[in-house]
Write a protein that holds these residues in place. Structure first.
Motif, PDB file in Angstrom:
ATOM      1  N   GLU A  25       0.022   3.132  -8.147  1.00 55.14           N
ATOM      2  CA  GLU A  25       0.089   2.827  -6.728  1.00 55.14           C
ATOM      3  C   GLU A  25      -1.082   1.950  -6.328  1.00 55.14           C
ATOM      4  O   GLU A  25      -2.184   2.094  -6.847  1.00 55.14           O
TER       5      GLU A  25
ATOM      6  N   ARG B 118      -0.762   7.134 -11.057  1.00 55.03           N
ATOM      7  CA  ARG B 118       0.344   7.118 -10.101  1.00 55.03           C
ATOM      8  C   ARG B 118       0.974   5.734  -9.965  1.00 55.03           C
ATOM      9  O   ARG B 118       2.015   5.597  -9.336  1.00 55.03           O
TER      10      ARG B 118
ATOM     11  N   TYR C  60      -3.531   0.531  -3.053  1.00 56.84           N
ATOM     12  CA  TYR C  60      -4.047   0.979  -1.764  1.00 56.84           C
ATOM     13  C   TYR C  60      -4.710  -0.190  -1.052  1.00 56.84           C
ATOM     14  O   TYR C  60      -5.415  -0.993  -1.659  1.00 56.84           O
TER      15      TYR C  60
ATOM     16  N   CYS D 169       0.844  -1.195   0.000  1.00 57.59           N
ATOM     17  CA  CYS D 169       0.000   0.000   0.000  1.00 57.59           C
ATOM     18  C   CYS D 169       0.881   1.247   0.000  1.00 57.59           C
ATOM     19  O   CYS D 169       1.791   1.375   0.829  1.00 57.59           O
ATOM     20  N   ALA D 170       0.605   2.159  -0.915  1.00 52.82           N
ATOM     21  CA  ALA D 170       1.401   3.382  -1.035  1.00 52.82           C
ATOM     22  C   ALA D 170       1.169   4.342   0.129  1.00 52.82           C
ATOM     23  O   ALA D 170       2.007   5.184   0.409  1.00 52.82           O
TER      24      ALA D 170
ATOM     25  N   TRP E 136      -6.441   0.866  -6.626  1.00 49.95           N
ATOM     26  CA  TRP E 136      -5.168   1.364  -7.134  1.00 49.95           C
ATOM     27  C   TRP E 136      -5.410   2.599  -7.982  1.00 49.95           C
ATOM     28  O   TRP E 136      -6.525   2.920  -8.339  1.00 49.95           O
TER      29      TRP E 136
END
Length: 73
Positions: free
Chosen positions: A54, A52, A56, A33-34, A48
């Motif tokens: 990333e 970016r 989550y 998770c970013a 996600w």
């Protein structure tokens, strides 16, 4: 041997996030998770950001990222 055998350490996957899907570029058992830094098992990866790239952990983390960064990069 399988992933449940002792002695096999979980590894972080390298993932390319797409609209509504993702592609695993390097196999692993989880994404990170970013926002929280928590590992996310791939079968529980639902949030996600494509721009970016990333992941989550949950809707709360995704909302936090949206508040910090907005929609895009």
């Amino acid at each position: 041997m399988n992933i449940f055998d002792k002695g096999i350490a979980p590894t972080e996957a390298v993932i390319r996030y797409l609209d509504g899907d993702y592609v695993v570029l390097k196999p692993g058992s989880f994404a990170r998770c970013a926002i929280t830094g928590k590992p996310i098992p791939l079968d529980e990866l639902f949030y996600w950001n494509v721009d970016r790239q990333e992941a989550y952990a949950d809707a709360t983390a995704a909302h936090t990222a949206f508040e910090r960064f907005g929609l895009g990069a």
